[in-house]
Scaffold this motif. Structure first.
Motif, PDB file in Angstrom:
ATOM      1  N   LEU A  64       0.845  -1.197   0.000  1.00  0.00           N
ATOM      2  CA  LEU A  64       0.000   0.000   0.000  1.00  0.00           C
ATOM      3  C   LEU A  64       0.879   1.245   0.000  1.00  0.00           C
ATOM      4  CD1 LEU A  64      -2.785   1.426   0.357  1.00  0.00           C
ATOM      5  CD2 LEU A  64      -2.439   1.198   2.826  1.00  0.00           C
ATOM      6  N   VAL A  65       0.566   2.172  -0.922  1.00  0.00           N
ATOM      7  CA  VAL A  65       1.274   3.445  -1.011  1.00  0.00           C
ATOM      8  C   VAL A  65       0.235   4.561  -1.034  1.00  0.00           C
ATOM      9  CG1 VAL A  65       2.851   4.876  -2.355  1.00  0.00           C
ATOM     10  CG2 VAL A  65       3.182   2.388  -2.281  1.00  0.00           C
ATOM     11  N   VAL A  66       0.394   5.542  -0.152  1.00  0.00           N
ATOM     12  CA  VAL A  66      -0.526   6.669  -0.066  1.00  0.00           C
ATOM     13  C   VAL A  66       0.262   7.963  -0.208  1.00  0.00           C
ATOM     14  CG1 VAL A  66      -2.221   7.888   1.352  1.00  0.00           C
ATOM     15  CG2 VAL A  66      -2.095   5.393   1.433  1.00  0.00           C
ATOM     16  N   ALA A  67      -0.021   8.708  -1.267  1.00  0.00           N
ATOM     17  CA  ALA A  67       0.632   9.996  -1.519  1.00  0.00           C
ATOM     18  C   ALA A  67       2.154   9.863  -1.465  1.00  0.00           C
ATOM     19  CB  ALA A  67       0.147  11.049  -0.524  1.00  0.00           C
ATOM     20  N   GLY A  68       2.666   8.811  -2.078  1.00  0.00           N
ATOM     21  CA  GLY A  68       4.106   8.612  -2.171  1.00  0.00           C
ATOM     22  C   GLY A  68       4.743   7.943  -0.975  1.00  0.00           C
ATOM     23  N   THR A  69       3.971   7.656   0.073  1.00  0.00           N
ATOM     24  CA  THR A  69       4.506   7.025   1.277  1.00  0.00           C
ATOM     25  C   THR A  69       4.060   5.572   1.350  1.00  0.00           C
ATOM     26  OG1 THR A  69       4.501   9.115   2.495  1.00  0.00           O
ATOM     27  CG2 THR A  69       4.594   7.089   3.794  1.00  0.00           C
ATOM     28  N   ALA A  70       5.026   4.674   1.413  1.00  0.00           N
ATOM     29  CA  ALA A  70       4.708   3.254   1.523  1.00  0.00           C
ATOM     30  C   ALA A  70       4.375   2.913   2.972  1.00  0.00           C
ATOM     31  CB  ALA A  70       5.889   2.418   1.048  1.00  0.00           C
ATOM     32  N   LEU A  71       3.235   2.258   3.168  1.00  0.00           N
ATOM     33  CA  LEU A  71       2.828   1.842   4.513  1.00  0.00           C
ATOM     34  C   LEU A  71       3.153   0.362   4.654  1.00  0.00           C
ATOM     35  CD1 LEU A  71      -0.586   3.719   4.758  1.00  0.00           C
ATOM     36  CD2 LEU A  71       1.683   4.484   5.426  1.00  0.00           C
ATOM     37  N   THR A  72       4.271   0.088   5.315  1.00  0.00           N
ATOM     38  CA  THR A  72       4.796  -1.274   5.367  1.00  0.00           C
ATOM     39  C   THR A  72       4.352  -2.045   6.602  1.00  0.00           C
ATOM     40  OG1 THR A  72       6.811  -0.455   6.447  1.00  0.00           O
ATOM     41  CG2 THR A  72       6.833  -0.619   4.039  1.00  0.00           C
ATOM     42  N   THR A  73       3.692  -1.384   7.545  1.00  0.00           N
ATOM     43  CA  THR A  73       3.220  -2.060   8.749  1.00  0.00           C
ATOM     44  C   THR A  73       1.704  -2.196   8.692  1.00  0.00           C
ATOM     45  OG1 THR A  73       3.034   0.034   9.959  1.00  0.00           O
ATOM     46  CG2 THR A  73       5.129  -1.142  10.113  1.00  0.00           C
TER      47      THR A  73
END
Length: 223
Positions: A141-150
């Motif tokens: 999942l990536v939101v506005a260029g930030t990957a949410l890895t947790t």
């Protein structure tokens, strides 16, 4: 005295007892509920939704699948699978709904994910009723260029400047936990907003102009 010879108060009493018995049976009757779908879009006057799986109140199974879904510049996804199942069995009833889809892109890549899975489960037995979203999650999942890895905590809100905001792993629960329980899971819920301007041009609030939902599952049990 036989039943055919009953008259007056005795017959009235028998009718009353029978009526209360029927009411008691109806009060104990259990029902289940469930829905699941991959995508829903209501943006700029365009409303579109992928196939919906809807569970009958008496239980069973329903499926709503699609290979692809797309609304230009708004949402694209592949391999959408929606399933809901349930069973009514006194004193235990269960319902589960699952939505899974792949290669998700929202608002031209502002939000993306390789896989989105929503799972809603509800049950009721002699001890009470409960629901959970165990098994729900994202892959890449990536939101506005930030990957949410947790793991994403329930009801995580992320502001999207110029768009509005998104709620990730949105969870809403209903029921009293004794005779009823329900849960709705929306893995990605984008809310589009536009500013409300005051007389001097200042922003005094925001109004909702559209929404996008990806990965939705709901389940419920009731008696």
């Amino acid at each position: 005295m036989t039943a055919m010879n009953l008259r007056g108060p005795a017959l009235a009493a028998l009718v009353a007892v029978s009526a209360w018995g029927l009411l008691g049976e109806r009060a104990e009757a259990q029902t289940v509920g469930g829905t699941a779908y991959g995508t829903y879009v209501n943006v700029s006057g365009v409303t579109s939704q992928s196939p919906v799986a809807s569970l009958p109140s008496t239980g069973g199974m329903s499926v709503g699948d699609a290979q692809t879904f797309g609304v230009p510049s708004t949402l694209s996804a592949q391999w959408l699978k929606a399933v809901t199942t349930g069973a009514v069995d006194n004193p235990a009833s269960t319902a589960q709904s699952t939505s899974e889809l792949e290669n998700v892109s929202i608002l031209s890549g502002l939000i993306s994910a390789d896989n989105v899975t929503a799972i809603a489960s509800s049950y009721r037995n002699a001890a009470g009723a409960a629901s959970d979203a165990a098994g729900s999650g994202f892959v890449n999942l990536v939101v506005a260029g930030t990957a949410l890895t947790t793991d994403v905590a329930p009801n995580t809100r992320v502001d999207l400047p110029g768009v509005g905001y998104v709620v990730l792993n949105e969870v809403q629960q209903t029921g009293d936990g004794a005779t009823s329980s329900g849960i709705t899971v929306n893995m990605i819920h984008v809310v589009q907003q536009s500013p409300i301007l005051g007389l001097l041009g200042q922003i005094i609030g925001y109004q909702t102009t559209g929404e996008i939902i990806v990965g939705s599952a709901a389940s419920s049990v009731r008696s």
